[in-house]
Write an enzyme that holds these catalytic residues in place. Structure first.
Site, PDB file in Angstrom:
ATOM      1  NE  ARG A 132      -4.304  -1.328  -0.020  1.00 19.77           N
ATOM      2  CZ  ARG A 132      -4.473  -2.346  -0.847  1.00 19.77           C
ATOM      3  NH1 ARG A 132      -3.495  -2.696  -1.672  1.00 19.77           N
ATOM      4  NH2 ARG A 132      -5.608  -3.032  -0.857  1.00 19.77           N
ATOM      5  CD  GLU A 150      -2.799   3.493  -5.682  1.00 21.64           C
ATOM      6  OE1 GLU A 150      -3.883   3.090  -6.169  1.00 21.64           O
ATOM      7  OE2 GLU A 150      -1.935   2.734  -5.246  1.00 21.64           O
ATOM      8  CG  HIS A 184      -2.937  -0.514  -7.321  1.00 24.75           C
ATOM      9  ND1 HIS A 184      -3.321   0.201  -6.216  1.00 24.75           N
ATOM     10  CD2 HIS A 184      -2.985  -1.811  -6.944  1.00 24.75           C
ATOM     11  CE1 HIS A 184      -3.600  -0.630  -5.220  1.00 24.75           C
ATOM     12  NE2 HIS A 184      -3.394  -1.858  -5.652  1.00 24.75           N
TER      13      HIS A 184
END
Length: 320
Positions: free
Chosen positions: A238, A267, A285
């Site tokens: 993360r 993000e 991602h």
């Protein structure tokens, strides 16, 4: 039939499984659902299937109403889910561990190779159209054989990444909240160390721990300073585990040699200073981004929701 709300586009196999038993309201647009639309749609839902782009908090749970039984998150990480708020309302929260292990480990090791062999730089150079010529010292990277991989968070994905590293001839050290299965430790010849030692001895550090208040900015200026100046950092866990601004400074100043990131603090925004650097590989991602894995994640989330709606124990409840 119960009412199931799906908050984002997921593979048809999962939608069909849900629709075979219940009334399904599934968001089908390519863009993410707005917060206001989300709060409106979940009203009266018995189950909500969520993506990591949606915050499952008290406001959302209250908007759904007291009949809500389950929130099935289509992700292994659940930092977007307020599990305590779910528990307080008698709502079961679930996630999708296991099914994305191999795909994410593939991405982690891809980033290790890209960063250490400077593949991103090379690819950008070729695409730029600039003239280049092979030479003995042209875009030299570093090999992995005989080097040390430090795994931070030795769960399933960390172990799978370590297994790939062993195939490349790397030594393994790891930092984790608990010892791993002795048989796995023997297989990987992995040694458990504290974070300080891991940072000092590792040539590559790969981050696989969950994001919690305790791991927020686990990697910052002090940690980068403790690493070898030839070391590479990879993060597929993360984004907020790594202080991106501090990472940019460390890469720019040569405190560490390189980095590979699949996840980011805010993000889809990326720290602007990182975008200016050649010694960091940046991908959007993609950890679980295979057809097979995303389908398996969505189907598992559907199975979790269906189990709770049937009064059964879900396959993968979140045990926070």
């Amino acid at each position: 039939m119960s009412r199931v709300v799906v908050t984002g586009r997921i593979p048809d196999a999962a939608i069909e499984k849900l629709r075979a038993e219940h009334d399904v309201d599934a968001w089908s647009e390519s863009d993410s659902i707005s917060r206001s639309e989300l709060l409106s749609r979940v009203a009266g839902a018995d189950a909500i299937v969520t993506l990591l782009t949606e915050q499952v908090d008290a406001e959302l749970l209250d908007a759904a109403g007291p009949q809500l039984k389950v929130v099935a998150n289509v992700a292994v990480g659940y930092d977007n889910v307020d599990v305590a708020a779910c528990t307080a309302r008698g709502v079961i929260a679930t996630n999708t561990p296991g099914v994305l292990t191999e795909a994410t480990a593939d991405i982690a090791f891809s980033l290790i190779l890209m960063a250490t062999r400077r593949l991103g730089e090379g690819e950008r150079l070729v695409r730029s159209g600039e003239a280049w010529k092979w030479g003995m010292f042209f875009l030299l990277g570093s090999g992995l054989q005989g080097k040390t991989l430090g795994v931070v968070g030795m769960g399933g994905i960390g172990q799978a990444t370590a297994r790939r590293a062993r195939a490349f001839g790397m030594e393994i050290v790891y930092q984790s909240r608990s010892e791993i299965d002795p048989a796995i430790a023997d297989e990987l010849e992995a040694r458990r160390v504290d974070l300080d030692e891991l940072l000092a001895v590792s040539d590559v550090v790969s981050v696989h721990c969950p994001f919690t208040p305790d791991t927020h900015h686990l990697f910052g200026a002090a940690e980068f300073a403790a690493m070898k100046d030839s070391a590479t950092l990879v993060n597929t866990a993360r984004g907020p585990i790594v202080d991106e601004a501090a990472l940019a400074v460390a890469l720019r100043d040569g405190t560490i040699a390189g980095a590979g990131l699949d996840v980011y603090e805010r993000e889809p925004r990326v720290e602007p200073d990182l975008l200016e650097l050649d010694n960091v590989v940046l991908i959007p991602h993609l950890g679980s981004a295979t057809v097979e894995t995303r389908t398996a994640m969505a189907v598992l989330a559907a199975e979790n929701a269906l189990a709770v709606l049937s009064g059964e124990t879900p396959p993968t409840p979140i045990r926070a």
